[in-house]
Design a protein around this motif. Structure first.
Motif, PDB file in Angstrom:
ATOM      1  N   LEU A  53       0.843  -1.195   0.000  1.00  0.00           N
ATOM      2  CA  LEU A  53       0.000   0.000   0.000  1.00  0.00           C
ATOM      3  C   LEU A  53       0.877   1.243   0.000  1.00  0.00           C
ATOM      4  O   LEU A  53       1.753   1.390   0.857  1.00  0.00           O
ATOM      5  N   ALA A  54       0.647   2.135  -0.981  1.00  0.00           N
ATOM      6  CA  ALA A  54       1.412   3.382  -1.064  1.00  0.00           C
ATOM      7  C   ALA A  54       0.510   4.539  -0.641  1.00  0.00           C
ATOM      8  O   ALA A  54      -0.557   4.748  -1.228  1.00  0.00           O
ATOM      9  N   VAL A  55       0.921   5.265   0.375  1.00  0.00           N
ATOM     10  CA  VAL A  55       0.152   6.409   0.884  1.00  0.00           C
ATOM     11  C   VAL A  55       1.004   7.657   0.734  1.00  0.00           C
ATOM     12  O   VAL A  55       2.144   7.698   1.205  1.00  0.00           O
ATOM     13  N   ASP A  56       0.442   8.663   0.074  1.00  0.00           N
ATOM     14  CA  ASP A  56       1.170   9.896  -0.189  1.00  0.00           C
ATOM     15  C   ASP A  56       1.095  10.829   1.022  1.00  0.00           C
ATOM     16  O   ASP A  56       0.535  11.924   0.956  1.00  0.00           O
ATOM     17  N   ALA A  57       1.625  10.361   2.138  1.00  0.00           N
ATOM     18  CA  ALA A  57       1.650  11.170   3.365  1.00  0.00           C
ATOM     19  C   ALA A  57       2.597  10.496   4.351  1.00  0.00           C
ATOM     20  O   ALA A  57       2.703   9.264   4.373  1.00  0.00           O
ATOM     21  N   PRO A  58       3.307  11.278   5.178  1.00  0.00           N
ATOM     22  CA  PRO A  58       4.195  10.693   6.194  1.00  0.00           C
ATOM     23  C   PRO A  58       3.369  10.128   7.352  1.00  0.00           C
ATOM     24  O   PRO A  58       2.795  10.868   8.151  1.00  0.00           O
ATOM     25  N   LEU A  59       3.300   8.807   7.460  1.00  0.00           N
ATOM     26  CA  LEU A  59       2.438   8.164   8.450  1.00  0.00           C
ATOM     27  C   LEU A  59       3.204   7.524   9.602  1.00  0.00           C
ATOM     28  O   LEU A  59       2.642   7.306  10.678  1.00  0.00           O
ATOM     29  N   GLU A  60       4.484   7.202   9.383  1.00  0.00           N
ATOM     30  CA  GLU A  60       5.198   6.340  10.308  1.00  0.00           C
ATOM     31  C   GLU A  60       5.168   6.846  11.754  1.00  0.00           C
ATOM     32  O   GLU A  60       4.787   6.122  12.678  1.00  0.00           O
ATOM     33  N   GLU A  61       5.540   8.120  11.953  1.00  0.00           N
ATOM     34  CA  GLU A  61       5.627   8.635  13.321  1.00  0.00           C
ATOM     35  C   GLU A  61       4.257   8.722  13.972  1.00  0.00           C
ATOM     36  O   GLU A  61       4.079   8.340  15.134  1.00  0.00           O
ATOM     37  N   SER A  62       3.269   9.233  13.221  1.00  0.00           N
ATOM     38  CA  SER A  62       1.922   9.375  13.778  1.00  0.00           C
ATOM     39  C   SER A  62       1.320   8.020  14.118  1.00  0.00           C
ATOM     40  O   SER A  62       0.692   7.845  15.181  1.00  0.00           O
ATOM     41  N   LEU A  63       1.530   7.046  13.246  1.00  0.00           N
ATOM     42  CA  LEU A  63       0.988   5.712  13.488  1.00  0.00           C
ATOM     43  C   LEU A  63       1.669   5.051  14.681  1.00  0.00           C
ATOM     44  O   LEU A  63       1.026   4.379  15.490  1.00  0.00           O
ATOM     45  N   GLN A  64       2.973   5.278  14.813  1.00  0.00           N
ATOM     46  CA  GLN A  64       3.708   4.698  15.953  1.00  0.00           C
ATOM     47  C   GLN A  64       3.226   5.293  17.271  1.00  0.00           C
ATOM     48  O   GLN A  64       3.049   4.567  18.268  1.00  0.00           O
ATOM     49  N   ARG A  65       2.969   6.608  17.287  1.00  0.00           N
ATOM     50  CA  ARG A  65       2.450   7.247  18.507  1.00  0.00           C
ATOM     51  C   ARG A  65       1.076   6.696  18.860  1.00  0.00           C
ATOM     52  O   ARG A  65       0.772   6.434  20.030  1.00  0.00           O
ATOM     53  N   ALA A  66       0.226   6.536  17.825  1.00  0.00           N
ATOM     54  CA  ALA A  66      -1.114   5.991  18.067  1.00  0.00           C
ATOM     55  C   ALA A  66      -1.032   4.567  18.605  1.00  0.00           C
ATOM     56  O   ALA A  66      -1.787   4.182  19.507  1.00  0.00           O
ATOM     57  N   ARG A  67      -0.077   3.789  18.098  1.00  0.00           N
ATOM     58  CA  ARG A  67       0.097   2.404  18.566  1.00  0.00           C
ATOM     59  C   ARG A  67       0.578   2.389  20.020  1.00  0.00           C
ATOM     60  O   ARG A  67       0.082   1.607  20.838  1.00  0.00           O
TER      61      ARG A  67
END
Length: 363
Positions: A53-67
């Motif tokens: 899945l390719a998402v045109d947005a920086p998700l890594e940090e936000s997703l890690q915080r949510a996790r």
């Protein structure tokens, strides 16, 4: 009566839903997600989600915080692609899964189709009024034009040879206007489609051979078909008219000397469903894509390309793509376009013909 099971609820979700484990791998997905990826859950399970899945947005940090904090995450209006389709504008929702530390549920809500549906509804209302007025004007104008043509021809019989170019111009221009008016009348008088089972590859092959012998002789047309595609429900002659129009547009946009490439691509997407403003819906699993490597659509008309009287050609009437849109709409189908310089993709989605068993049951 017992309530629905968790599996029934999971399978009934209308949007793609994916369960992601603590290692960012796909643990499970629902049927809608299988359709979105155009692949089976069995094959995708265990694969890294961001490889598929390719998402045109920086998700890594936000997703890690949510996790880490066990909180939901919402990401709106991002381009999401799978490699098997052009990116769609989607809203993404992430939520922690209860009882599984580090696991997240991701919901993908495509917005692009809904936006185009709203735009399409308003366009059709405006188009209906415009075409009604144009049909009336076409009928009224054709009669005096015939008189002008006849008068110019009579006048040419008594003029010196050097002045004939003026009467020839009058005759040629009136005939050009009549031809335009006939196109307007054709738009309004197009009969409803005589729908029956159609092999879409036969339609595409007829269009390809016709194009290569005529207006598309300078083009390379590639066939990229799904051989297992079932029969579509449609009018083969009207669908041929649609495909020929799209191939003709691509051919005319290409350099007449060097030409270009047109790819005819078909595939099956069982989750593609069109929901109309009245609440009714229809599954449109048969997909036809006509892709060219030309200059792309002009930016100023890209969003209105299916409107009547909108054209990117210097002497275009703006009725060709409006007629294409009307035919596909009359079939209960859907047409969309995605265009950037070097790649223009028209995608047609059509209903599947009823299976023989289903026909027998209704008799």
């Amino acid at each position: 009566m017992t309530g629905p099971t968790e599996m029934q609820i999971w399978s009934s979700l209308p949007v793609p839903a994916i369960l992601i484990d603590e290692y960012e791998k796909i643990a499970e997905m629902n049927p809608a997600a299988e359709g979105f990826f155009n692949n089976s859950a069995k094959w995708l399970t265990g694969q890294p989600i961001w490889d598929r899945l390719a998402v045109d947005a920086p998700l890594e940090e936000s997703l890690q915080r949510a996790r880490e904090h066990g909180t939901p995450l919402f990401v709106n209006d991002v381009d999401v692609g799978t490699g098997a389709r052009p990116p769609l504008v989607c809203n993404l929702q992430f939520a922690p899964m209860q009882g599984r530390e580090g696991w997240m549920i991701m919901l993908i809500s495509p917005r692009e189709l809904a936006g185009r549906m709203t735009q399409s509804h308003s366009v059709k209302s405006a188009a209906k009024s415009a075409i009604g007025m144009a049909e009336m004007l076409a009928h009224e104008i054709k009669n005096p034009l015939a008189g002008i043509t006849g008068a110019a021809q009579l006048l040419s019989m008594s003029l010196p040879k050097g002045d004939l170019e003026f009467t020839d111009l009058i005759v040629a221009e009136t005939r050009r206007i009549v031809k335009l008016l006939e196109q307007v009348e054709q738009f309004g008088n197009l009969s409803p489609p005589e729908q029956r089972p159609v092999n879409i590859h036969d339609v595409l092959d007829r269009a390809r051979r016709s194009a290569l012998l005529g207006f598309g002789g300078h083009m390379k047309i590639i066939e990229d078909y799904d051989p297992s595609l079932p029969m579509a429900l449609g009018d083969p002659d009207q669908l041929l008219q649609v495909v020929l129009n799209l191939i003709k547009n691509a051919s005319e946009a290409a350099d007449p000397k060097t030409g270009g490439t047109i790819r005819l691509h078909t595939f099956y997407e069982h989750s593609f469903r069109l929901r109309r403003a009245d609440g009714s819906g229809q599954t449109l699993p048969l997909q036809i894509e006509i892709i060219d490597d030309g200059p792309g659509l002009p930016e100023d008309i890209k969003g209105d390309i299916f409107d009547p009287f909108v054209s990117g050609k210097e002497n275009g009437t703006g009725l060709g793509l409006a007629l294409v849109s009307k035919i596909i709409s009359d079939h209960g189908g859907w047409i969309s376009v995605d265009s950037v310089p070097g790649r223009t993709l028209f995608r047609i989605s059509l209903p599947r013909a009823p299976r023989p068993a289903a026909i027998e049951e209704t008799e």
